[in-house]
Design a protein around this motif. Sequence first.
Motif, PDB file in Angstrom:
ATOM      1  N   ALA A  19      34.350 -82.287  40.540  1.00 50.98           N
ATOM      2  CA  ALA A  19      35.250 -81.271  41.095  1.00 50.98           C
ATOM      3  C   ALA A  19      34.917 -81.031  42.565  1.00 50.98           C
ATOM      4  O   ALA A  19      35.821 -80.884  43.399  1.00 50.98           O
ATOM      5  CB  ALA A  19      35.124 -79.971  40.302  1.00 50.98           C
ATOM      6  N   LEU A  20      33.636 -81.007  42.896  1.00 50.31           N
ATOM      7  CA  LEU A  20      33.222 -80.831  44.286  1.00 50.31           C
ATOM      8  C   LEU A  20      33.725 -81.989  45.142  1.00 50.31           C
ATOM      9  O   LEU A  20      34.222 -81.780  46.252  1.00 50.31           O
ATOM     10  CB  LEU A  20      31.696 -80.730  44.379  1.00 50.31           C
ATOM     11  CG  LEU A  20      31.110 -80.615  45.777  1.00 50.31           C
ATOM     12  CD1 LEU A  20      31.589 -79.354  46.468  1.00 50.31           C
ATOM     13  CD2 LEU A  20      29.590 -80.644  45.714  1.00 50.31           C
ATOM     14  N   THR A  21      33.638 -83.200  44.633  1.00 51.21           N
ATOM     15  CA  THR A  21      34.138 -84.371  45.356  1.00 51.21           C
ATOM     16  C   THR A  21      35.633 -84.238  45.615  1.00 51.21           C
ATOM     17  O   THR A  21      36.110 -84.529  46.718  1.00 51.21           O
ATOM     18  CB  THR A  21      33.840 -85.656  44.548  1.00 51.21           C
ATOM     19  OG1 THR A  21      32.425 -85.739  44.330  1.00 51.21           O
ATOM     20  CG2 THR A  21      34.313 -86.893  45.270  1.00 51.21           C
ATOM     21  N   LEU A  22      36.381 -83.779  44.621  1.00 53.58           N
ATOM     22  CA  LEU A  22      37.822 -83.575  44.786  1.00 53.58           C
ATOM     23  C   LEU A  22      38.108 -82.497  45.833  1.00 53.58           C
ATOM     24  O   LEU A  22      38.986 -82.667  46.690  1.00 53.58           O
ATOM     25  CB  LEU A  22      38.462 -83.179  43.464  1.00 53.58           C
ATOM     26  CG  LEU A  22      38.613 -84.274  42.422  1.00 53.58           C
ATOM     27  CD1 LEU A  22      39.076 -83.676  41.106  1.00 53.58           C
ATOM     28  CD2 LEU A  22      39.582 -85.329  42.894  1.00 53.58           C
ATOM     29  N   LEU A  23      37.385 -81.393  45.781  1.00 54.03           N
ATOM     30  CA  LEU A  23      37.602 -80.305  46.739  1.00 54.03           C
ATOM     31  C   LEU A  23      37.306 -80.753  48.167  1.00 54.03           C
ATOM     32  O   LEU A  23      38.026 -80.405  49.099  1.00 54.03           O
ATOM     33  CB  LEU A  23      36.752 -79.091  46.371  1.00 54.03           C
ATOM     34  CG  LEU A  23      37.146 -78.376  45.086  1.00 54.03           C
ATOM     35  CD1 LEU A  23      36.128 -77.296  44.749  1.00 54.03           C
ATOM     36  CD2 LEU A  23      38.549 -77.794  45.196  1.00 54.03           C
ATOM     37  N   LYS A  24      36.247 -81.540  48.337  1.00 52.83           N
ATOM     38  CA  LYS A  24      35.911 -82.053  49.671  1.00 52.83           C
ATOM     39  C   LYS A  24      37.014 -82.984  50.177  1.00 52.83           C
ATOM     40  O   LYS A  24      37.388 -82.939  51.350  1.00 52.83           O
ATOM     41  CB  LYS A  24      34.576 -82.798  49.646  1.00 52.83           C
ATOM     42  CG  LYS A  24      33.381 -81.895  49.585  1.00 52.83           C
ATOM     43  CD  LYS A  24      32.119 -82.743  49.598  1.00 52.83           C
ATOM     44  CE  LYS A  24      30.875 -81.925  49.670  1.00 52.83           C
ATOM     45  NZ  LYS A  24      29.660 -82.752  49.699  1.00 52.83           N
ATOM     46  N   ALA A  25      37.531 -83.828  49.290  1.00 50.32           N
ATOM     47  CA  ALA A  25      38.595 -84.757  49.679  1.00 50.32           C
ATOM     48  C   ALA A  25      39.856 -83.994  50.077  1.00 50.32           C
ATOM     49  O   ALA A  25      40.522 -84.343  51.059  1.00 50.32           O
ATOM     50  CB  ALA A  25      38.891 -85.730  48.535  1.00 50.32           C
TER      51      ALA A  25
END
Length: 92
Positions: A19-25
């Motif tokens: 989820a963190l990876t998605l939010l950063k993207a």
Amino acid sequence: MTYPEINWKKNEYVHVQEALTLLKAISEREAKRHEMDQHLTPSMLALLEDEIIPMIENELDVDYAPDEVGEPPITLDEMHTAAWKEHQAMHS
């Protein structure tokens, strides 16, 4: 964009990391867009960049020092016994 397939046998921290990876993207894509073309409101983008992403990173990046792991230097019983003895010494 395709979202990662959820495998329920994974540790929940893996899901939080994804989820963190998605939010950063999302944040990076929004930063590349002209202000008038952004999908998120400025307040939502600021919330992601200034609060949500740093808070999740902080929670995932727990690095205990070697001296922080293990037994505490004194047990609660030892602490209370010492405090009681100190209390008795002060009042005698």
